[in-house]
Every structure is written in C-alpha cells, then in structure tokens.
Design a protein around this motif. Structure first.
Motif, PDB file in Angstrom:
ATOM      1  N   ARG A 132       0.834  -1.210   0.000  1.00 23.68           N
ATOM      2  CA  ARG A 132       0.000   0.000   0.000  1.00 23.68           C
ATOM      3  C   ARG A 132       0.867   1.259   0.000  1.00 23.68           C
ATOM      4  O   ARG A 132       0.579   2.242  -0.694  1.00 23.68           O
ATOM      5  CB  ARG A 132      -0.909   0.021   1.235  1.00 23.68           C
ATOM      6  N   VAL A 133       1.916   1.229   0.806  1.00 24.04           N
ATOM      7  CA  VAL A 133       2.800   2.404   0.876  1.00 24.04           C
ATOM      8  C   VAL A 133       3.552   2.575  -0.447  1.00 24.04           C
ATOM      9  O   VAL A 133       3.733   3.695  -0.929  1.00 24.04           O
ATOM     10  CB  VAL A 133       3.781   2.283   2.053  1.00 24.04           C
ATOM     11  N   LEU A 134       3.961   1.456  -1.039  1.00 18.21           N
ATOM     12  CA  LEU A 134       4.640   1.554  -2.334  1.00 18.21           C
ATOM     13  C   LEU A 134       3.694   2.141  -3.386  1.00 18.21           C
ATOM     14  O   LEU A 134       4.096   2.968  -4.206  1.00 18.21           O
ATOM     15  CB  LEU A 134       5.137   0.181  -2.782  1.00 18.21           C
TER      16      LEU A 134
ATOM     17  N   ARG B  19      13.737  13.634  -6.859  1.00 19.83           N
ATOM     18  CA  ARG B  19      12.986  14.032  -5.660  1.00 19.83           C
ATOM     19  C   ARG B  19      13.070  12.910  -4.625  1.00 19.83           C
ATOM     20  O   ARG B  19      13.109  11.733  -4.986  1.00 19.83           O
ATOM     21  CB  ARG B  19      11.514  14.257  -5.992  1.00 19.83           C
ATOM     22  N   VAL B  20      13.052  13.307  -3.356  1.00 15.69           N
ATOM     23  CA  VAL B  20      13.092  12.313  -2.283  1.00 15.69           C
ATOM     24  C   VAL B  20      11.857  12.498  -1.398  1.00 15.69           C
ATOM     25  O   VAL B  20      11.539  13.618  -0.995  1.00 15.69           O
ATOM     26  CB  VAL B  20      14.374  12.455  -1.439  1.00 15.69           C
ATOM     27  N   LEU B  21      11.173  11.404  -1.146  1.00 19.52           N
ATOM     28  CA  LEU B  21      10.022  11.418  -0.236  1.00 19.52           C
ATOM     29  C   LEU B  21      10.376  10.583   0.987  1.00 19.52           C
ATOM     30  O   LEU B  21      11.080   9.576   0.880  1.00 19.52           O
ATOM     31  CB  LEU B  21       8.787  10.844  -0.933  1.00 19.52           C
ATOM     32  N   TRP B  22       9.866  11.003   2.138  1.00 21.49           N
ATOM     33  CA  TRP B  22      10.270  10.382   3.400  1.00 21.49           C
ATOM     34  C   TRP B  22       9.071   9.790   4.120  1.00 21.49           C
ATOM     35  O   TRP B  22       8.023  10.419   4.195  1.00 21.49           O
ATOM     36  CB  TRP B  22      10.907  11.436   4.308  1.00 21.49           C
ATOM     37  N   VAL B  23       9.274   8.609   4.665  1.00 21.12           N
ATOM     38  CA  VAL B  23       8.261   8.047   5.565  1.00 21.12           C
ATOM     39  C   VAL B  23       8.983   7.497   6.791  1.00 21.12           C
ATOM     40  O   VAL B  23      10.214   7.348   6.788  1.00 21.12           O
ATOM     41  CB  VAL B  23       7.428   6.914   4.914  1.00 21.12           C
ATOM     42  N   THR B  24       8.213   7.185   7.820  1.00 22.41           N
ATOM     43  CA  THR B  24       8.806   6.620   9.030  1.00 22.41           C
ATOM     44  C   THR B  24       8.353   5.172   9.181  1.00 22.41           C
ATOM     45  O   THR B  24       7.433   4.724   8.490  1.00 22.41           O
ATOM     46  CB  THR B  24       8.385   7.415  10.281  1.00 22.41           C
ATOM     47  N   ALA B  25       9.002   4.489  10.112  1.00 17.62           N
ATOM     48  CA  ALA B  25       8.739   3.054  10.258  1.00 17.62           C
ATOM     49  C   ALA B  25       7.317   2.782  10.740  1.00 17.62           C
ATOM     50  O   ALA B  25       6.838   1.652  10.608  1.00 17.62           O
ATOM     51  CB  ALA B  25       9.747   2.440  11.208  1.00 17.62           C
ATOM     52  N   ASP B  26       6.637   3.766  11.283  1.00 15.18           N
ATOM     53  CA  ASP B  26       5.242   3.496  11.640  1.00 15.18           C
ATOM     54  C   ASP B  26       4.321   3.691  10.430  1.00 15.18           C
ATOM     55  O   ASP B  26       3.143   3.342  10.478  1.00 15.18           O
ATOM     56  CB  ASP B  26       4.782   4.323  12.848  1.00 15.18           C
TER      57      ASP B  26
ATOM     58  N   VAL C   9      12.453   7.056   1.054  1.00 16.18           N
ATOM     59  CA  VAL C   9      13.336   6.624   2.141  1.00 16.18           C
ATOM     60  C   VAL C   9      12.497   6.339   3.372  1.00 16.18           C
ATOM     61  O   VAL C   9      11.685   7.177   3.790  1.00 16.18           O
ATOM     62  CB  VAL C   9      14.386   7.703   2.481  1.00 16.18           C
ATOM     63  N   ASN C  10      12.667   5.141   3.914  1.00 14.49           N
ATOM     64  CA  ASN C  10      12.024   4.816   5.178  1.00 14.49           C
ATOM     65  C   ASN C  10      13.014   5.156   6.291  1.00 14.49           C
ATOM     66  O   ASN C  10      14.096   4.562   6.372  1.00 14.49           O
ATOM     67  CB  ASN C  10      11.670   3.326   5.211  1.00 14.49           C
ATOM     68  N   LEU C  11      12.649   6.099   7.129  1.00 13.71           N
ATOM     69  CA  LEU C  11      13.556   6.545   8.197  1.00 13.71           C
ATOM     70  C   LEU C  11      13.461   5.549   9.358  1.00 13.71           C
ATOM     71  O   LEU C  11      12.960   5.866  10.441  1.00 13.71           O
ATOM     72  CB  LEU C  11      13.184   7.963   8.629  1.00 13.71           C
ATOM     73  N   VAL C  12      13.957   4.350   9.084  1.00 15.24           N
ATOM     74  CA  VAL C  12      13.770   3.235  10.008  1.00 15.24           C
ATOM     75  C   VAL C  12      14.316   3.566  11.395  1.00 15.24           C
ATOM     76  O   VAL C  12      13.711   3.240  12.412  1.00 15.24           O
ATOM     77  CB  VAL C  12      14.446   1.966   9.441  1.00 15.24           C
ATOM     78  N   GLU C  13      15.451   4.220  11.432  1.00 13.62           N
ATOM     79  CA  GLU C  13      16.040   4.552  12.740  1.00 13.62           C
ATOM     80  C   GLU C  13      15.844   6.022  13.088  1.00 13.62           C
ATOM     81  O   GLU C  13      16.583   6.572  13.883  1.00 13.62           O
ATOM     82  CB  GLU C  13      17.517   4.178  12.740  1.00 13.62           C
TER      83      GLU C  13
END
Lengths: 170, 480
Positions: B98-100, B175-182, B202-206
């Motif tokens: 879904r996120v992809l 372009r760069v889009l950011w998401v978090t691990a939640d 980019v998933n900002l896993v940490e």
C-alpha cells in the motif's frame, strides 16, 4: 442522440426521482415515462426513493460522500464508462448556482428551494471532465440543458447518495 | 473507456496476479473480487481506491486502463513471471504494497504538479556504459567501478559527499520522499521509480537523525535508478528490503533480485567511501583500530558496519579480523554527519507535494477540490497556511455536518410517511454521533418553523434513532 433529448421534465414537485429514472432509462434505450414508473413504484413510505430508482434501472444504490479527498475522481471514473448517475443534491446551493446559468432556468413549480434548509433534489449526472460535471435537471425545462457545475459547486451541492445505472451497451 | 469491471480485471491480468493475491492486496474476499471483476457489482469507493493504490494510480487512470503501463504492474509482472510469488506474499503480509502504491502515486502527482507549474523537466540521469551495468556473478557485481564512474561523471573527485540530498536534488533532479517506520514496515528500507519522474522513497527506520543510514539508502536507490531498468524502458520501480541473509530467498522479487540488491548496497558503500579516500583518512592509523573506524565513519558520513566493510575490502582484512572489529562494538557511534540535514518534511504528501500543490492553487492552476486531492485532505478541512492564500481561499468547502444533515434529510424524504414539509436542520455532536433536528415549515417562505423531532446518525453514517412526529401541530412550541 444528444443528451438533452433524454431530458424529462418532472410532472409534480415531488417527482424528481422518477423523472430522473425516466431520463436514464431513455438513455439506456428502454422506453419509460414518469407516470408509468410512478404507478409501479413503491410509494408506501415517505416518497420516491433512490433505492427504488436503482431497482428500476437494474443499477446500484451507492454512497459517495464528498468529504473524501478524492470523491470527484471516483465519481468521474464511474461516469466515464459511460454510465449515468441519479444523484441527490442539496436544493438550496443548486438553486443558487442555477441562478448564474444563461439563460437562467425557470420552473413551473417556482423556486427549487424555499426554506432555509432545502430538501434534497435528484438530478442526472451525465459526464465529468477535469473541471466539472454536466447534469440534466428534471425541475426545469430542457432549454439550456445539460447544465454545468464546477468541481467546487458539485462538492458543495452534493449529498452523497446516488443510483448508478448499468453501462450502456453499444 | 473500458467498463470499470473490465479495467479491474485487466489490471490484475496485466500484472499476472492471481485472484487470491489481488484480493489480498485490495483487502477483500476472493469471492468479492470475482463479483467485482465480472461486473456483478460495483466497487465501493474504498475498494476502488484500494485497487488504484495497488497499482500506484489514481482511480481515473485505473478506470481508463492505465494499469497496463504502470511501473508497479511491471514489477508485479516480472515478479510473478520469475518465481517471486512468495516475495509478493511477504510484501502483502507486511502491508508495504500500500505504501509503495502511495509512493508511486505521489511521484505521479509530483510530476503533474511540476508540469502545471511549468517547472523544467529533470534532465535524464547519466547512463552508465553497458559494461558497467552487467551484474556478473562475483560480488560486488561491478559496484566499485560503477561508483568510480559516477563520481567522475559528476566531477566529484574523491572528496566526501557532504549532502546526498543536495546531490540528488540539485545535480540529478531526483525528488526524495520520506516516511517513518510506523508508516512503512521497517523491513523496507527504500524504493525508487524512474517513471513518471525519478523519485526515491526513504524509510527513516532509525529516525530522521540517523543520517548515515539515510545516506546509504539514498545511494542504494540511486544505483537502482542508474542501472536496474531495461534499456529504453523507464517503467521501472523497485523496493529494497533490509532482511537477514537467511530471509533473502523469501524476498526475492525476481530472478536477479539478490544480485541487484547486493550491487546497490555495495555501490552505496563505494560511492560514499571511495577506496583512495578511505586510505587517505586512515593514514598511519592501525586500520583495525577503533580510531580508524570512527575516522572513516565520521569523515565520510557512513555507519560503523559500512566503515568496517570498507576497511576490510580495501585493506584485505580477514573475516576473523573483521569479526573482532565488529565485536568491539561502539557504545556511542555518532548518529550525525555534519553535511547532511535531517529531512524537513516527513510523509508522502508533505514537503514537495504540499508546496507545489499549494503554489498551483495560489496561481489558480488547480481548484479547491484538486488541491485537496493532491494533499489527501478531506474537503471538510481547511488548507494549510501558505503565502498568497487568504483565509477565505483556505476555508473548508463544506462541513461534516452538511453530510450528516443530508443523510437525515434523505431518511426523512424517503422513509417517513407524512414527512413532506419537514426538513433536517441543525446538527449537533452527541456521544454516539450526531443529532439532527427536524423541523416543519408551514406554507410560505417566511413562516416560522416548528421542531418536530430528531434523527440520530452514527459516526459511521448510519441512522441510529428516529423520533419524528409528523403530526406535530402548528401550535407546538417553536424550535430554538
């Protein structure tokens, strides 16, 4: 056949839904007039319902609430098949928008909304493009129809319930 | 325009997805999917939205048969053709599809908005010579030569790359889009797409402050964008799972997936930490010392594991030595790098899309409905503040109460005998949802109204209770 050739003017002030159903049936190539429909229509409850209209059309009753961010795209994709949709509108904003149409439509039943909180009024949506939607309104004579609402106007007048026709074959 | 049910079925078949996989992706039962695809019923708005999201499309594009050309269709097709069904199942199980899909939609919206605002189109990415993109069998699959080539192509020399974000945005137009691990399952580090414009997720896993990891993900995805699409075909998208070695088979999306991923990982390390630069930084230090590891990490903006990997490869250290270096651990590995800023806006619809959409609205290139679609903002919400937008322009298009009143009014008109002349009027919030006042008007526009009941509508928009007296006498107390 141009869309306005399917227009039907409602015969009584509370018969917008049957008149809309007659328009859609005409577009689908099934002859039906409003009077015939009303005779066969269940009218045991409050009035002519979208549910019954969906039954007559062999279509589907549907809710598409306009507060969703992408309601317009959803609506446009269903109209594009092509299908026609009987949809409820809030009569007060619809009347306000219609006052800007040229020529300004006039109905034998008087003003579409006479109270501060208008009733719901059914129209037939026939097409949607990138900026707005075209509709046929049974409350007014055919002159000047189909009418056009911008996306903003549609979002403001749209109630959320609709009866969606099956796709037209051919 | 195909009938909607044919568009749905065509989309699934274009991607070679089974009915069961497709139903899982949309979140419906298999039998429901069969109904939808046969035209036996219409998709609900939520189902149509979910279908479109699976393919990274808007509902109008999906309905127009656009899934055939969608980058995600291309990925699914390749996966299903090359034994990736298990990986597809993993992807679905994590909910990452879904996120992809939303990422692809965001990239499409970015491209649309840039077009509307007449922003220059990004130049084509540099194309590596064919011999540098051949994967070969042996690790690092040519990643070192590829990294050297790109540094030379961009005139970067051997200097540390201060900011990967600036390099991607300003030199390459990515372009760069950011998401978090939640928002995106942490098993997915990132994703990238070439079409409709080069964009990286980019998933900002940490977390956003772990900049070395961000830099590695950006460089990793850059490698995918440069190398991993078929010649002349820009319908490419890929995601990068970060899984232990023993789980890699389960995530193999297509035949070459493992090698493609390994090359991208190695490229990221080589690009950020070129061998000559690492040698210069280490200088006279003991290459196995903590001091050397820290110097490489801090000066080049890479993490501890990457620094150790590079030292091992460049100085030919044994596996045993490497294990010893790793086992020392580092209590306080610096989680910062001076040149790389933290992302300014996190969330697919934040940042660039938000700015571009509000600018397009301020310039009257899109209307109040379209700007909210880009921002995924309900029509009942005001727009965020933005220079040049008045409070009136930002105001909601309608209120939630309008929708509730419409539901009550429909019930009155259709279901209650003798309710002609009654209208649903004011709406107030109550614990179970909304209470709508019902009033009756006598003839004449100026006549006063009389309260004759209430209708209670739930938050889920169903009628909970109806108390309407359709025989309310004219003398009844006037409504408030």
């Amino acid at each position: 056949m141009p869309a306005q050739e399917h227009h039907r003017e409602q015969s009584a002030s509370d018969r917008c839904v049957p008149a809309c159903a007659a328009m859609v049936l005409s577009w689908l190539g099934r002859s039906a007039d409003e009077e015939e429909l009303c005779q066969g229509w269940f009218h045991t409850k409050g009035g002519y319902s979208l549910d019954a209209a969906a039954g007559v059309l062999e279509g589907r009753l549907f809710s598409l609430y306009p507060d969703s961010p992408r309601f317009y795209d959803d609506l446009a994709s269903r109209l594009a098949e092509p299908r026609w949709i009987i949809a409820y509108m809030f009569s007060a904003p619809l009347m306000r928008f219609a006052q800007a149409f040229v020529p300004q439509p006039r109905s034998r039943f008087g003003a579409l909304a006479t109270k501060p909180y208008g009733e719901l009024h059914a129209v037939v949506l026939i097409e949607a493009d990138a900026t707005g939607a075209l509709y046929l309104d049974p409350y007014y004579p055919v002159t000047g129809q189909p009418f056009r609402l911008s996306r903003r106007q549609l979002a403001q007048a749209w109630q959320g319930s609709m009866a969606i026709s099956p796709p037209r074959i051919g | 325009m195909p009938p909607l049910h044919e568009a749905l079925r065509g989309a699934r078949l274009s991607a070679r997805l089974s009915e069961h996989l497709m139903a899982s992706m949309v979140g419906i039962e298999d039998t429901r999917l069969q109904d939808l695809e046969s035209g036996g019923t219409d998709p609900d708005p939520e189902e149509l939205e979910a279908y479109a999201q699976v393919f990274g499309l808007g509902v109008r594009e999906l309905a127009a048969g656009g899934a055939r050309r969608a980058p995600l269709t291309h990925l699914f097709y390749r996966s299903m053709s090359e034994g990736g069904a298990e990986a597809m199942a993993e992807l679905i199980a994590t909910g990452a599809h879904r996120v992809l899909g939303e990422f692809l939609r965001s990239a499409r919206d970015l491209a649309e908005l840039e077009g509307l605002l007449r922003r220059p189109r990004p130049a084509a990415l540099p194309a590596p010579p064919k011999h540098l993109t051949d994967l070969g069998d042996a690790p690092p699959h040519g990643a070192d030569r590829l990294a050297d080539w790109l540094r030379a192509e961009l005139g970067l020399g051997l200097e540390p790359i201060r900011s990967m974000q600036d390099l991607l945005a300003n030199r390459l137009g990515i372009r760069v889009l950011w998401v978090t691990a939640d928002q995106l399952n942490p098993v997915i580090d990132g994703a990238s797409t070439l079409s409709p414009r080069p964009t990286i997720l980019v998933n900002l896993v940490e977390g956003p402050l772990c900049r070395w990891r961000t830099r590695m993900t950006l460089a990793h995805e850059l490698c995918h964008l440069l190398c991993d699409h078929a010649a002349g075909d820009d319908r490419f998208t890929i995601f990068s799972p970060h899984v232990p070695r023993e789980m890699r088979n389960r995530w193999r999306m297509f035949a070459d997936f493992d090698r493609v991923e390994r090359r991208a990982g190695a490229f990221a390390a080589c690009f950020l930490a070129p061998a000559e630069t690492v040698r210069r930084i280490v200088g006279e230090r003991d290459v196995t010392s903590e001091e050397a590891i820290t110097a490489v990490g801090q000066e080049l903006g890479v993490g501890r594991t990457t620094a150790i990997n590079r030292l091992q490869h460049i100085f030919g250290l044994s596996k045993q030595t490497r294990l010893q270096m790793e086992s020392r651990g580092a209590n306080h590995w610096p989680r910062w790098f001076s040149g790389e800023r933290a992302p300014r806006a996190i969330g697919l619809r934040s940042g660039e899309i938000k700015q571009l959409a509000l600018q397009a609205f301020a310039d009257s290139r899109i209307d109040e409905v379209q700007v909210r679609a880009y921002l995924n903002l309900p029509l009942t919400e005001p727009l965020p503040e933005y220079p040049g937008l008045s409070e009136e322009q930002r105001a909601p298009l309608r209120r939630v109460e309008d929708t509730i009143r419409g539901i009550a009014q429909q019930h009155l008109q259709e279901e209650i005998v003798g309710a002609a002349g009654c209208a649903a009027t004011t709406v107030r919030r109550v614990p179970q949802g909304f209470e709508v006042a019902v009033e009756r008007w006598s003839e004449g526009a100026d006549a006063p109204s009389i309260r004759c009941g209430t209708i209670v509508v739930s938050h889920g928009r169903t009628i909970l209770d109806v108390q309407v007296d359709t025989t309310a006498p004219r003398s009844q107390q006037q409504s408030e």
